[in-house]
Design a protein around this motif. Structure first.
Motif, PDB file in Angstrom:
ATOM      1  N   PHE A  44       0.816  -1.214   0.000  1.00  0.00           N
ATOM      2  CA  PHE A  44       0.000   0.000   0.000  1.00  0.00           C
ATOM      3  C   PHE A  44       0.854   1.269   0.000  1.00  0.00           C
ATOM      4  CE2 PHE A  44      -2.917   3.147   1.988  1.00  0.00           C
ATOM      5  CZ  PHE A  44      -3.949   3.054   1.065  1.00  0.00           C
ATOM      6  N   VAL A  45       2.130   1.141   0.352  1.00  0.00           N
ATOM      7  CA  VAL A  45       3.009   2.312   0.419  1.00  0.00           C
ATOM      8  C   VAL A  45       3.090   3.061  -0.907  1.00  0.00           C
ATOM      9  CG1 VAL A  45       5.400   3.067   0.772  1.00  0.00           C
ATOM     10  CG2 VAL A  45       4.352   1.483   2.380  1.00  0.00           C
ATOM     11  N   PRO A  46       3.215   2.379  -2.066  1.00  0.00           N
ATOM     12  CA  PRO A  46       3.250   3.131  -3.331  1.00  0.00           C
ATOM     13  C   PRO A  46       2.030   4.019  -3.548  1.00  0.00           C
ATOM     14  CG  PRO A  46       3.937   0.869  -3.696  1.00  0.00           C
ATOM     15  CD  PRO A  46       3.425   0.940  -2.291  1.00  0.00           C
ATOM     16  N   VAL A  47       0.868   3.584  -3.073  1.00  0.00           N
ATOM     17  CA  VAL A  47      -0.340   4.408  -3.189  1.00  0.00           C
ATOM     18  C   VAL A  47      -0.169   5.684  -2.385  1.00  0.00           C
ATOM     19  CG1 VAL A  47      -2.827   4.517  -2.809  1.00  0.00           C
ATOM     20  CG2 VAL A  47      -1.778   2.362  -3.518  1.00  0.00           C
ATOM     21  N   LEU A  48       0.295   5.537  -1.147  1.00  0.00           N
ATOM     22  CA  LEU A  48       0.494   6.707  -0.288  1.00  0.00           C
ATOM     23  C   LEU A  48       1.537   7.655  -0.876  1.00  0.00           C
ATOM     24  CD1 LEU A  48       0.492   5.026   3.244  1.00  0.00           C
ATOM     25  CD2 LEU A  48      -1.354   6.308   2.162  1.00  0.00           C
ATOM     26  N   VAL A  49       2.636   7.075  -1.358  1.00  0.00           N
ATOM     27  CA  VAL A  49       3.714   7.897  -1.911  1.00  0.00           C
ATOM     28  C   VAL A  49       3.232   8.668  -3.134  1.00  0.00           C
ATOM     29  CG1 VAL A  49       5.977   7.833  -3.046  1.00  0.00           C
ATOM     30  CG2 VAL A  49       5.562   6.462  -0.998  1.00  0.00           C
ATOM     31  N   SER A  50       2.477   8.015  -4.002  1.00  0.00           N
ATOM     32  CA  SER A  50       1.990   8.694  -5.206  1.00  0.00           C
ATOM     33  C   SER A  50       1.050   9.838  -4.848  1.00  0.00           C
ATOM     34  CB  SER A  50       1.284   7.699  -6.135  1.00  0.00           C
ATOM     35  OG  SER A  50       0.131   7.143  -5.518  1.00  0.00           O
ATOM     36  N   LEU A  51       0.163   9.621  -3.885  1.00  0.00           N
ATOM     37  CA  LEU A  51      -0.787  10.661  -3.488  1.00  0.00           C
ATOM     38  C   LEU A  51      -0.089  11.829  -2.794  1.00  0.00           C
ATOM     39  CD1 LEU A  51      -3.741   8.458  -2.183  1.00  0.00           C
ATOM     40  CD2 LEU A  51      -3.612   9.698  -4.350  1.00  0.00           C
ATOM     41  N   VAL A  52       0.860  11.493  -1.913  1.00  0.00           N
ATOM     42  CA  VAL A  52       1.611  12.540  -1.210  1.00  0.00           C
ATOM     43  C   VAL A  52       2.444  13.339  -2.202  1.00  0.00           C
ATOM     44  CG1 VAL A  52       3.462  12.975   0.450  1.00  0.00           C
ATOM     45  CG2 VAL A  52       1.643  11.361   1.005  1.00  0.00           C
ATOM     46  N   ALA A  53       3.063  12.653  -3.153  1.00  0.00           N
ATOM     47  CA  ALA A  53       3.891  13.340  -4.147  1.00  0.00           C
ATOM     48  C   ALA A  53       3.062  14.295  -4.993  1.00  0.00           C
ATOM     49  CB  ALA A  53       4.586  12.315  -5.039  1.00  0.00           C
ATOM     50  N   ILE A  54       1.866  13.867  -5.388  1.00  0.00           N
ATOM     51  CA  ILE A  54       1.001  14.731  -6.189  1.00  0.00           C
ATOM     52  C   ILE A  54       0.536  15.930  -5.366  1.00  0.00           C
ATOM     53  CG2 ILE A  54      -1.209  14.884  -7.372  1.00  0.00           C
ATOM     54  CD1 ILE A  54       1.020  13.404  -8.872  1.00  0.00           C
ATOM     55  N   ALA A  55       0.203  15.684  -4.100  1.00  0.00           N
ATOM     56  CA  ALA A  55      -0.206  16.794  -3.232  1.00  0.00           C
ATOM     57  C   ALA A  55       0.927  17.804  -3.084  1.00  0.00           C
ATOM     58  CB  ALA A  55      -0.622  16.251  -1.863  1.00  0.00           C
ATOM     59  N   GLY A  56       2.153  17.294  -2.947  1.00  0.00           N
ATOM     60  CA  GLY A  56       3.312  18.181  -2.842  1.00  0.00           C
ATOM     61  C   GLY A  56       3.542  18.958  -4.117  1.00  0.00           C
TER      62      GLY A  56
END
Length: 240
Positions: A44-56
């Motif tokens: 599930f970490v890649p999902v979190l990383v992708s969402l956080v990266a887009i938010a950033g």
């Protein structure tokens, strides 16, 4: 709304997979198989990383506008963020696809009182959660790629975007092979020469190169056949 529903469904699928693993231990009084729980978390970490990266990424222009930074420096900062963020996500992406390999039932023992039907449902749910994580995280990243490279797209998804997604899927399948058969982890990239040496020694063994090629091809095709229609549906929902 459709995107939020899809994200919620993926979260619930991951939670259900974890719950089945825990219930297996509680109901049938067997040892809790912690590696599978860990793999769900890593998946599930890649999902979190992708969402956080887009938010950033969305917040960077606002942050830069509050400071006196020259346009060329600001552009370089944004591209540096994109490269680093994409690289970090790519290293973690194979963890999602990796859950396909849980279908080998390595957690099951002959003396276990757990019915086969339960382990089939549990392991299938775990595998589907990994595929869902891979689809969602790749969809987020591909959409960001699409917006950055062709923000005025009105005639569908360009070939460059599909090429990007296909490359990621193949690299993800390679990562799964390296993780399953050479026991590499994402953080092993800190020792690239050691990884390369082990990989060369492995592929020099008789039949291993063909096996690796078959593994990567079949896994990549499977993910691609699932991902492409789902992304088309999601893309259509966003445009509609």
């Amino acid at each position: 709304m459709a995107v939020l529903i899809a994200c919620l469904a993926v979260v619930l699928l991951n939670a259900y997979a974890a719950l089945l693993i825990i219930l297996r231990s509680l109901v049938y009084r067997v040892r809790l198989y912690r590696p599978m729980l860990l793999n769900i978390g890593l998946s599930f970490v890649p999902v979190l990383v992708s969402l956080v990266a887009i938010a950033g990424l969305l917040g960077i222009p606002t942050l830069l506008s509050m400071t006196e930074i020259r346009p060329n420096v600001a552009s370089a900062a944004i591209w540096a963020y994109l490269v680093v963020g994409t690289a970090a996500w790519l290293l973690l992406f194979p963890n999602a696809i990796y859950l396909i390999t849980e279908l080998n039932f390595s957690h099951r023992r002959e003396e276990d009182p757990v019915p086969l039907w339960y382990d089939i449902i549990q392991t299938l749910t775990v595998t589907l959660s990994g595929i869902a994580n891979a689809v969602v995280s790749l969809a987020v990243v591909q959409t960001a790629f699409l917006v950055i490279t062709d923000p005025n797209t009105s005639e569908g998804i360009p070939l460059s975007s599909w090429s990007f997604a296909a490359t990621i899927i193949v690299l993800g399948a390679i990562g799964v092979y390296l993780g399953r058969y050479l026991r590499f982890n994402s953080w092993d990239v800190r020792h690239p020469l050691s990884m390369l040496r082990k990989l060369v020694m492995h592929l020099r063994q008789r039949g291993k190169a063909i096996e690796a090629g078959g593994f990567v091809l079949t896994h990549a095709v499977l993910i691609g056949m699932i991902y492409v229609p789902l992304y088309l549906l999601g893309f259509g929902a966003l445009r509609g």
